[in-house]
Structures are given as C-alpha cells and as structure tokens.
Scaffold this motif. Structure first.
Motif, short mmCIF file in Angstrom:
data_model
loop_
_atom_site.label_atom_id
_atom_site.label_comp_id
_atom_site.label_asym_id
_atom_site.label_seq_id
_atom_site.Cartn_x
_atom_site.Cartn_y
_atom_site.Cartn_z
N SER A 197 30.33 -2.30 -3.01
CA SER A 197 30.32 -0.80 -3.58
C SER A 197 30.42 0.17 -2.44
N GLN A 212 33.19 3.07 -1.91
CA GLN A 212 32.90 4.75 -1.64
C GLN A 212 33.11 4.97 -0.42
N SER A 235 36.76 6.35 -0.82
CA SER A 235 36.80 7.54 -1.41
C SER A 235 36.55 8.97 -0.50
N GLU A 236 35.45 8.52 0.36
CA GLU A 236 35.13 9.59 1.28
C GLU A 236 36.24 9.90 2.43
N ALA A 245 31.30 13.64 -0.96
CA ALA A 245 31.69 12.45 -0.79
C ALA A 245 30.87 11.61 0.21
N GLY A 266 27.67 10.85 -1.49
CA GLY A 266 27.84 9.88 -2.39
C GLY A 266 27.79 8.49 -1.65
N THR A 267 28.35 8.48 -0.63
CA THR A 267 28.27 7.20 0.31
C THR A 267 26.75 6.93 0.76
N VAL A 296 25.08 5.62 -2.41
CA VAL A 296 25.49 4.14 -2.83
C VAL A 296 24.73 3.25 -1.63
#
Length: 437
Positions: free
Chosen positions: A44, A48, A51-52, A132, A135-136, A139
């Motif tokens: 996961s 992520q 995505s970043e 992002a 978000g990292t 996660v």
C-alpha cells in the motif's frame, strides 16, 4: 499401563502441532526493525508513493505552461493551371501556373498575462503534491498501526505460552506429589484423574496458543511482505513506561500533525486557488506573438508568379472571452462556496481528532491502572494458591479447592501479560491518533 500409554499418546498429539508451527526461518524483531520493514515492503505504501511521484511530476507539467507555444508547418504541393471565365461562366480560358508549391510557417506565442491562471495552476499542482504527501504519511501510519497490532498480538501470545508452560510444569509437579500420596494411601485415585484432566486442558490451551500464533505470524509476514519466516518479538514490555505527557500536549501535537487535519487545511488552500482560477477566466489574456511565412509561388496574382515570398511579423495579441461575463461568475460563486465548505470540513475534522485524542489518552492512562490491578490480582492469586496448596497437603481442603486455586492463578497471570501488552498498544494507538506514529 494402558492409562500411561494413552497419556503418552495424547502428549505426543499435542506436541505435534507445536513442531509444525516451529518450522521455517526465525527472525528476532524490534519495533524499530518492524517499522523499517513496513517502510521497505508495504504494498500500500509503495502504491501511494507512486501516486505522490505522479503529482510531483504534475508540478513540472504546470510550470511548463509558462513556456512559449511554438508551432511550425511545412508542406509541398502540386498546383494545377488556373481557369478564368467571365461572370456568366463563358469565355473560359486557362492560365499557366507553376506546378510546384511550397509552404513553411513558424509562429511563436509567449503569454505575458493570463489573469494569474498560470501561477495558480502551478500552485494547484504543488497543493496536489502536498496532498499526496499527506496521503503517504497517512498510509504509512495506518500500515504501522496494523503491523504493531499484529506484532503485539504475537508478543501477547508468546507471553501466554510462557505462562501456560509454567503452569503445566507446576501441575506436573503437583500431579507427581498426588501420585506419591496416593501410593501411601493419603490421596484418592479420583484426585489424580482430576489433575490429569487439568493437565490435558492446559496442553490443549498450549496447542491452541501455538496455532493462533502461527496464524498471526502468517498475517504479519503478509503485512511485511516476508515469506516463510517465524517473527519473534523481542521488545520487553514488562515494566514499560512510554510517556507521561499531559493530554494538552498530545492535543497540540495532533493539531499540528494529524493527517486528517493536514489534509483538510490543504483542501482549503486548494479551494482558495480555485477561486483565483475562476477569477482569471474573467480577465483578458495578453501574449507576445511572432510569426514567419515562407511561401511560393505567389498564387494571388494572375497569372501566378513563380517566386517565393517571405512575410514575418511581431506584435501583441489580446484575447478576451466575452461569454465569461455571464458564465464565469457562476463558476466563481461555486468556488467561493467550496472554500466555505472546506473551512466547515476542517472544523468537523478538528472536533473528531480532539475526541479521538482524548479517548486514546484516557485509554492509555487506564491501561496502567488495569496493569497495576492485574499485578495485584496475580500477587493475591499466588498467595491464595500457596495457602490452598499447603492446606491440601495437610488434607484440610479438597482437590476441587486446589483446582480452583490453580485456575484463579492461571487466569490472573494470563490477564497480567495481556495488560502489559495493552499498555504498549494504547500508547502506539495514541501516537497514531496524534499523527506521530
């Protein structure tokens, strides 16, 4: 003799799953090493990070919009002869034309004012990258909490195994004493049977613990993306004291670090930039324009002239979309409403984080109270066991009283090791809630 064979067979049956569970590579693991494996192997987290990385590349894409637009074209063609008639389509006759045609065009446009749209686009891309990154972080903390939960569950089971093994050893010694007393006529055969049943129950509990450990070990291996490894927690939580900071300190840290609050604040910035973008749509766009055209032959003369002609120019271009006067104002109102909604969402998130930190902090403080209570219960249970054991040896109580004392001691010791692990889990849960795990 038959009874001894049956007992031996049962012991062998209970020992077999333990042997199966113990297969594979063993790796001792600290919490620091656990987090390193999460950082390196979490699927996961890897997704992520990708995505970043995409959003960071988006910043460069947005900045590239500031660069000039350059267009060029080159063509070659066959030109047919011209046909000329009068207005009534009579008196037609042809005009000879050069047959080879060439065309080359070059145009450059550099925007010097776009109502702030270009800078706003860059800032929106930077905000997306920051979102992002948050978000990292989120996660990462989720994966760490999952891993630490499984890690502590294994540590809890390992401690329970030690407790049950000690009780099996204690029961074994007591069973031998009862057998010796039975040979002397001082104990009943029924007393031996009761303790043999107690022994089998303890061995069954031990087998269940080993099997549960195998399941949890498999889950943790999947979380850490390692295969065929027996993970052994080596952190000592016996007398752990993690933090004595007051709740206001935790609340302040959560305000600064909780991913949900960081994300909510970033969404406010994004909404504010969208307001600027909507306003830019209502403003004119100004650009420096330069062009060069190299054509041949000259076909707008009759007969066509078989020569090349080069024309170039440079100037200022202004573009204004008149429809923005009655379209962009609605978009602007929508963007302003999104700002208000984002601020309201931040207030809701702040309230939720405040409640979560207060609950996590209370649970953490309560875990120490529970641990002290369980330690006192263990002390009392052991004292009670010693008293009942002495009285049993002096034939003052029944074997059922002795079994009750053994069970009370076992339950107290198991609850104590659970309470020790619970202190650690509530602390890491508090770190997670505050965004500091």
């Amino acid at each position: 003799m038959n009874r001894q064979k049956i007992i031996f067979a049962l012991c062998l049956a209970f020992a077999t799953p333990h042997a199966i569970w113990g297969q594979g590579n063993a790796k001792q693991l600290t919490i620091h090493q656990l987090f390193e494996l999460v950082e390196a192997n979490s699927k996961s987290l890897k997704a992520q990070r990708s995505s970043e990385e995409i959003t960071k590349q988006g910043i460069e894409v947005a900045r590239s919009q500031r660069l000039p637009d350059i267009n060029t074209s080159l063509s070659a063609s066959y030109i047919g002869n011209a046909l000329m008639t009068n207005r009534h389509f009579s008196d037609a006759h042809g005009l000879h034309s050069p047959h080879f045609g060439n065309d080359f065009a070059l145009e450059a446009r550099q925007t010097i004012y776009a109502g702030g749209a270009l800078n706003t686009g860059v800032r929106l891309a930077e905000i997306a990258a920051r979102q992002a990154s948050i978000g990292t972080k989120q996660v990462r903390e989720q994966e760490r909490l999952l891993a630490i939960g499984e890690y502590l569950d294994i540590a809890k089971i390992d401690n329970r195994i030690k407790v049950v093994e000690k009780n099996i050893e204690l029961t074994e010694r007591l069973l031998n004493d009862i057998k010796a007393r039975e040979a002397q006529g001082m104990a009943l055969k029924n007393d031996i049977t009761r303790y043999e049943l107690q022994m089998q129950n303890l061995k069954l509990d031990l087998t269940k613990l080993h099997n549960n450990r195998s399941i949890l070990n498999h889950e943790l291996c999947n979380t850490l993306n390692v295969k065929n490894t027996e993970l052994i927690p080596i952190e000592d939580f016996t007398n752990a004291k993690f933090s004595d900071r007051a709740e206001p300190t935790w609340q302040a840290e959560a305000t600064d670090s909780a991913p949900s609050l960081l994300s909510a604040r970033t969404k406010i910035e994004e909404a504010q930039q969208n307001v600027k973008m909507a306003r830019s749509n209502m403003l004119p766009k100004v650009a420096v324009v330069a062009a060069d055209n190299f054509d041949g032959p000259i076909t707008y003369e009759l007969p066509p002239i078989n020569k090349n002609i080069n024309i170039w120019y440079i100037g200022i271009g202004i573009n204004y979309n008149l429809s923005s006067l009655f379209k962009s104002n609605k978009q602007l109102r929508q963007a302003k409403t999104a700002v208000r909604l984002s601020n309201e969402a931040l207030n809701v998130a702040a309230e939720q984080v405040n409640n979560q930190v207060q609950q996590a902090y209370t649970d953490y403080q309560q875990s120490y109270v529970e641990l002290e209570t369980q330690r006192k219960k263990v002390e009392l249970a052991r004292q009670n066991y010693e008293v009942v054991n002495d009285r049993y040896l002096n034939q003052l109580v029944l074997v059922t009283d002795m079994l009750d004392a053994s069970n009370v001691r076992l339950d107290a010791e198991l609850s104590e090791v659970d309470a020790q692990i619970n202190v650690a889990f509530t602390y890491y849960k508090l770190l997670y809630t505050a965004g500091k795990l």
